[in-house]
Design an enzyme around this catalytic site. Structure first.
Site, PDB file in Angstrom:
ATOM      1  N   ASP A 124      26.293 -43.322   0.166  1.00 24.55           N
ATOM      2  CA  ASP A 124      25.739 -43.390  -1.185  1.00 24.55           C
ATOM      3  C   ASP A 124      24.230 -43.576  -1.140  1.00 24.55           C
ATOM      4  OD1 ASP A 124      25.271 -43.739  -3.839  1.00 24.55           O
ATOM      5  OD2 ASP A 124      26.714 -45.346  -4.130  1.00 24.55           O
ATOM      6  N   ASP A 320      21.062 -37.136  -5.643  1.00 23.16           N
ATOM      7  CA  ASP A 320      21.959 -38.272  -5.394  1.00 23.16           C
ATOM      8  C   ASP A 320      23.267 -37.816  -4.766  1.00 23.16           C
ATOM      9  OD1 ASP A 320      22.998 -40.948  -5.570  1.00 23.16           O
ATOM     10  OD2 ASP A 320      24.192 -40.245  -7.238  1.00 23.16           O
TER      11      ASP A 320
END
Length: 669
Positions: A124, A320
């Site tokens: 992440d 992202d």
């Protein structure tokens, strides 16, 4: 049901200052309204599930400081990292597992403690803390691996309370907490132990701080992945900790597998970039998230008529890894949609897989990913330096889950928010280097399934380290032995798999299991991440009080094969006990898994039918035998009667040659 991992929300508390772009998978239940003008609304990729999620912008802040002051402090932190690269530093090469669209996230394997305890963690770039469930957790879900047990690690130490962290009520140990918009949360204590990165890693095991969860709620509680590996900018980030120790350069890379492939690779540390890698500036002061300078988008070689500043609103253009799709500002999305539809006028536009959303979908393109570029236009992203990244159709499309050969746009409007959010779909089969040291992000189109070969990296395991650098070590602790990666379940030369076979022993009697076969097939498909139509029961036999089941997994739809990466992931779930079934099916275990090469195309269609017929025959054989015997008796009786009748007719019909036969009167027409 597969669930999407998208952007999160509110993050606070923990060691120094941290920020997260997003957090966890959202449940299928609806989210409450948030009266915040800065709230973004996004959608997840799973048809039939709730595809809304919230993105609440976060700001770097320090205790007792304003947002601006905190951002300035962060800029100072980043600038001190601009040190000269050391080309002799090691890096950690790690495999990625799962699939972005099917699972909603990618995971990697990280080992913590001495001896090493393994965890499957979501990679992440929008999070800064790495955390795993702790053995002391009284409210943690059942995940892929056992909880971390600090008492079993000879190198574990708690992070003691200090002025730079939030302390527990007894002011003994540092704690952390994560709150998410849909009310999921993670909280626990901070500990320090040795982290190991697998046998492909040149990097020796290193000490690092991580979160040991004591409470999980919401979807953090229910997800299969054990926890999160934070790669964002922040003092608790794994990347920042390794950089601060001087063991890697300030860089990391991710490579996501392509459509229907999944898996991929990750590198912690720097590498020599390929000659044709395309770069964009990434300004850490402009946004706390990893951003790029996106100036233009071209469709089929023609630029969209947009003001370049449209991609610089609010947080700019954010890249992202934990967001699934791409989200454009309103004006940019409208122009992009119109340009795509003009190029696809020959295709039939159809409804999306979920009637709750107005997806833009097209049918008639076929199922071969390699052929999509002949039907769909190339999309180019042009950066501030004039360089451009060409996107293949798999970088902006996703398969329609209900119509064969149909695809939908994986690019959506970002509500009224001016931020451009580029999720993982944009970088499928793209090696992305986050070069934080030089404030740039590089893109290289490649096949992520064989990345190491393309980068000329050796896949041989490095020598086992004999000792750790004592820098920042605590109490002279001994190193952990570098663990090995999971075994290669599919032979190295076998890139395409036509069939996966395995056996399952279930602790439930045959008579109790038989009525629930359909339900069991559905659970198996869900746990293995495949369609129900791919799962076939080859046989079901009684084994005392247990049942023995033979299974086969076939390619999806009209596909000829299962990719090696997908096959390895399926078998790894079986071998690593990552399949979860309801307790009503009793205890179970898998064994004797094997793969077969793709058969000829005719066999591909016949095989599932044949296996289904075999299973039906085995389940109904007694009834069928009785029916056959009854049918034979009926046929025998009918045959006897027919023969007798024919003989009788022959006797009556016989007349002597000279017999007088009355004339038959002809009836008028």
């Amino acid at each position: 049901m597969a669930r999407a991992r998208l952007t999160t929300t509110v993050v606070f508390l923990s060691f120094i200052t941290v920020f997260d772009l997003h957090g966890v998978v959202l449940s299928s239940g609806g989210l409450g309204a948030v009266n915040d003008p800065d709230t973004f609304v996004f959608r997840s990729p799973v048809a039939g599930s709730n595809r809304h999620t919230m993105f609440i912008p976060l700001y770097i802040s320090a205790p007792n400081s304003s947002t601006t002051a905190g951002l300035s402090a962060a800029a100072g932190k980043f600038s001190r990292r601009l040190q000269k690269s050391d080309t002799h530093r090691s890096n950690a090469r790690m495999a990625l597992h799962d699939d972005l669209l099917r699972n909603g996230y990618y995971t990697t394997r990280l080992w913590i403690g001495t001896p090493p305890q393994k965890f499957a963690l979501i990679v992440d770039t929008g999070s800064t803390v790495t955390y795993v469930p702790c053995s002391t957790c009284e409210q943690c879900g059942k995940h892929q691996d056992p909880k971390f047990q600090p008492d079993l690690s000879s190198t574990y130490q708690p992070v003691k309370c200090n002025i730079d962290c939030t302390c527990d009520s007894d002011r003994v140990q540092c704690v952390y907490e994560r709150q998410y918009a849909e009310m999921s949360s993670s909280s626990g204590v901070l500990g320090e132990d040795i982290m190991s990165f697998g046998k492909q890693s040149e990097l020796e095991p290193q000490r690092a701080v991580f979160g040991c969860e004591n409470v999980e709620t919401g979807d953090l509680y229910s997800q299969h992945a054990d926890g999160i590996m934070g790669l964002g900018r922040g003092d608790l980030s794994v990347v920042d900790q390794l950089v601060d120790r001087g063991v890697i350069s300030d860089s990391f890379s991710l490579c996501y597998g392509g459509m229907d492939v999944g898996g991929g690779a990750m590198v912690l540390g720097g590498i020599s970039p390929p000659a044709d890698m395309v770069f964009s500036k990434s300004d850490p002061v402009r946004s706390p998230y990893y951003n790029i300078e996106l100036k233009e988008i071209h469709v089929a070689g023609k630029p969209l008529h947009l003001d370049p500043t449209v991609f610089d609103g609010k947080h700019g253009s954010v890249l992202d890894s934990g967001t699934t799709y791409a989200y454009l500002p309103e004006a940019a999305f409208a122009a992009f949609k119109d340009a795509i539809m003009k190029e696809l006028h020959s295709f039939k536009q159809i409804r999306g897989p979920d009637p709750s959303y107005h997806d833009i979908c097209f049918s008639g393109a076929g199922s071969e990913v390699s052929e999509l570029s002949k039907a769909f236009p190339v999309v180019d992203m042009v950066f501030g330096n004039g360089q451009k990244l060409s996107l293949s159709p798999e970088n902006y499309l996703f398969r329609h889950s209900k119509v064969h050969g149909a695809y939908c746009l994986g690019v959506f409007q970002n509500g009224k928010d001016p931020t451009t959010l580029l999720g993982g779909i944009i970088v499928r089969n793209t090696f992305v280097t986050y070069d934080r040291e030089h404030e740039k992000i590089g893109f290289w189109k490649t096949n992520c399934s064989d990345l190491w070969k393309r980068l000329n990296f050796s896949t041989a395991p490095p020598p086992v380290p004999s000792a750790l650098d004592g820098t920042n070590s605590t109490a002279g602790m001994t190193p952990s032995v570098a663990p090995s990666e999971p075994p290669q379940y599919v032979p190295q030369g076998e890139l395409k798999v036509g069939l996966i076979k395995f056996y399952m022993s279930a602790g439930v009697e045959y008579s109790n299991l038989k009525p629930r076969i359909t339900e069991l097939v559905e659970f198996m498909a869900q746990e293995l991440g495949v369609n129900v139509s791919q799962v076939h029961m080859l046989n079901l036999t009684s084994k005392g009080n247990d049942s023995l089941i033979g299974w086969a997994i076939y390619p999806a739809g009209s596909d000829d094969y299962i990719s090696r990466t997908t096959a390895m992931e399926i078998i790894a779930k079986l071998a690593e006990h990552r399949v979860h079934l309801p307790e009503t099916f009793g205890s179970f275990q898998f064994s004797k898994w094997s793969t077969e090469p793709p058969p000829k195309r005719l066999s591909m269609y016949i095989a599932p039918f044949a296996s289904t017929c075999r299973t039906w025959w085995q389940q109904q054989y007694l009834s069928i035998i009785v029916a056959i015997i009854a049918l034979l008796l009926v046929l025998s009786a009918s045959g006897t009667w027919f023969i007798w009748r024919r003989r009788q007719q022959s006797v009556v019909a016989y007349k002597p040659v000279d017999a007088v036969i009355p004339e038959q009167e002809l009836q008028p027409l």
